[in-house]
Design an enzyme around this catalytic site. Structure first.
Site, mmCIF file in Angstrom:
data_model
loop_
_atom_site.group_PDB
_atom_site.id
_atom_site.type_symbol
_atom_site.label_atom_id
_atom_site.label_comp_id
_atom_site.label_asym_id
_atom_site.label_seq_id
_atom_site.Cartn_x
_atom_site.Cartn_y
_atom_site.Cartn_z
ATOM 1 N N GLU A 315 26.751 7.939 14.882
ATOM 2 C CA GLU A 315 28.108 8.453 14.718
ATOM 3 C C GLU A 315 29.091 7.342 15.083
ATOM 4 O O GLU A 315 29.508 7.225 16.236
ATOM 5 C CB GLU A 315 28.299 9.687 15.613
ATOM 6 C CG GLU A 315 27.335 10.823 15.268
ATOM 7 C CD GLU A 315 27.314 11.934 16.306
ATOM 8 O OE1 GLU A 315 28.013 11.811 17.337
ATOM 9 O OE2 GLU A 315 26.611 12.932 16.087
ATOM 10 N N CYS A 390 61.709 12.691 24.775
ATOM 11 C CA CYS A 390 62.365 12.765 26.077
ATOM 12 C C CYS A 390 61.337 12.589 27.192
ATOM 13 O O CYS A 390 61.119 13.474 28.016
ATOM 14 C CB CYS A 390 63.088 14.107 26.195
ATOM 15 S SG CYS A 390 64.303 14.144 27.519
ATOM 16 N N GLU A 391 60.680 11.445 27.189
ATOM 17 C CA GLU A 391 59.648 11.100 28.166
ATOM 18 C C GLU A 391 59.683 9.603 28.410
ATOM 19 O O GLU A 391 59.681 8.820 27.458
ATOM 20 C CB GLU A 391 58.250 11.461 27.636
ATOM 21 C CG GLU A 391 57.985 12.926 27.440
ATOM 22 C CD GLU A 391 57.658 13.639 28.738
ATOM 23 O OE1 GLU A 391 57.378 12.947 29.741
ATOM 24 O OE2 GLU A 391 57.691 14.877 28.733
#
Length: 469
Positions: A315, A390-391
């Site tokens: 995978e 807003c961070e």
């Protein structure tokens, strides 16, 4: 928090480039280039044309790069397995990037598909994927998801707990079916990666301890509605080199050989999580070297334990689609911030952010960036590309050198965003998710439609809609 926990203003690996317009070859899609006037192109389509037609932010996926990498990975593992007299199957990771078009691309190259939810399964089926070539992962699959898998004849369910084994056996028995399963185990080999990406620790939500494998498999073999296929192990993500896989293989094959005494175990899934380059200093292992190194290691262990080499499964994760993607943004504002007495940083605010690429906020992931609409003769300056949310942690590229004249209206491209950006996208701050455009041979087309404000409002049950009661 200690001083060692704080990221330095300038990472040790970051070097001042001789030319801040250069494209690091391993980071960008193979078909990326610049026109004579400096505009970035991908798949033969210019970034300015893409921005004008589809807007920004915009996910761009190089179709030929995805198909070419899928083909290359499959061939590499098939050749490595054939040298040792067995076969290999490669699974495309739905969680990296999923759309019906991409599923058609990779299954057309002979890849199987792994999914982890009913939603991912539905997309794979809508794309025409063969259920027999689908693996269903997850630590908490619902009864509905398990029932759907049994009904469809999904090729393998990767079981993760004793409760799930009993639940799946009950569902399969009620339908008169026999469901093939792999048992996910933790080999105790820990990938050198972020803690949230390393998935072979014993103290985590996935899988069984390797020491419990005999008991778990015996339980499955006692249930007539289940068929044990073999062991599955995944040691992490964004892994360079083969050492971890070789050590994991030595532990898995020891158990695999022991299990053969009690019945068949035709498959061994070694997982993957192969790394890609996100910055100019990243040096991922060539897929052919990975394939040869891992398969050789498994073969050596099988010889040492006197057992035949089983069918192998892998995978690769982001290695199929990650490098094929870029994200285009438009610069909205810039400002210079004094970091220390002798260091200034240019903050470059773009019209996207953590809603279209959560990885820097989640994992502290590093990315690169380049101007996409022009080249600049200005000297490089230390920059941080930030989003509009807003961070304070809304960072797209933590540290990069961009031309000092980077300005509002500039088009900016961030490479290696094909994996886990669209998949992790959100509507934080009620920002619509961007569209995904596939490019190939000079043409561009939408393969996933972007959202609008109206789409977001349509989900709000407090807003009256025509005909609603």
């Amino acid at each position: 928090m200690s001083a060692s926990d704080v990221r330095p203003a300038v990472p040790e690996w970051l070097r001042v480039p001789a030319d801040p317009n250069d494209l690091a070859e391993a980071v960008w899609p193979p078909a990326c280039a610049r026109t004579s006037d400096g505009v970035l192109t991908v798949g033969g389509v210019s970034a300015t044309e893409l921005a004008e037609r589809f807007g920004t932010p915009l996910y761009v996926l190089d179709q030929d790069a995805v198909i070419g990498q899928a083909r290359r990975v499959r061939r590499a593992f098939a050749a490595a397995a054939e040298r040792h007299g067995t076969t290999a199957r490669v699974y495309y990771a739905s969680k990296a990037f999923l759309s019906t078009e991409v599923v058609r691309w990779v299954t057309g190259e002979g890849l199987a598909v792994d999914v982890a939810t009913g939603g991912e399964l539905a997309v794979a089926l809508a794309a025409g994927a063969d259920p027999g070539l689908i693996g269903l992962h997850g630590n908490n699959k619902s009864r509905l998801e398990l029932a759907r898998a049994v009904e469809l004849g999904v090729g393998s369910v990767i079981v993760d707990s004793l409760i799930e084994i009993d639940r799946l056996a009950e569902i399969a028995a009620a339908r008169g079916a026999v469901q093939p399963v792999l048992v996910r185990v933790n080999s105790g080999v820990h990938a050198e990666t972020h803690d949230f990406l390393a998935t072979a620790h014993e103290d985590q939500k996935f899988g069984f301890a390797l020491a419990d494998a005999d008991e778990v498999v015996a339980r499955i073999r006692d249930l007539p509605s289940l068929r044990f296929l073999g062991l599955h192990c995944h040691i992490g993500s964004q892994i360079f080199g083969t050492a971890g896989f070789a050590e994991s293989a030595s532990r898995l094959v020891e158990v695999h050989a022991r299990l053969l005494a009690g019945g068949e175990a035709p498959v061994l899934n070694l997982g993957g999580g192969f790394g890609i380059a996100y910055t100019s200093v990243d040096d991922p292992t060539d897929i052919e070297d990975l394939a040869d190194g891992i398969v050789d290691a498994v073969a050596r262990e099988c010889v040492a334990h006197g057992v035949a080499l089983p069918t192998l499964a892998f995978e690769p994760g982001r290695a199929i689609v990650g490098r094929a993607g870029i994200t285009l943004y438009e610069v909205g504002t810039t400002k210079s911030v004094r970091v220390s007495a002798d260091l200034e940083r240019l903050y470059v605010s773009v019209d996207g952010g953590m809603s279209d690429n959560a990885r820097p906020a989640l994992y502290g992931a590093d990315y690169s960036a380049r101007l996409a609409g022009r080249i600049s003769a200005a000297p490089p300056t230390l920059a941080r590309v930030v989003g509009r949310h807003c961070e304070s942690g809304d960072i797209v590229v933590d540290a990069e050198y961009l031309p000092a004249d980077t300005a509002p209206g500039d088009l900016l491209a961030v490479p290696a965003t094909g994996a886990y950006c669209f998949s992790l996208a959100s509507n934080y701050n009620y920002v619509p998710r961007p569209p995904v455009v596939a490019v190939s041979d000079g043409t561009a087309r939408i393969i996933v439609r972007g959202e609008t404000i109206d789409d977001l409002l349509a989900r709000d049950a407090g807003i009256p809609t025509e005909g609603a009661e």
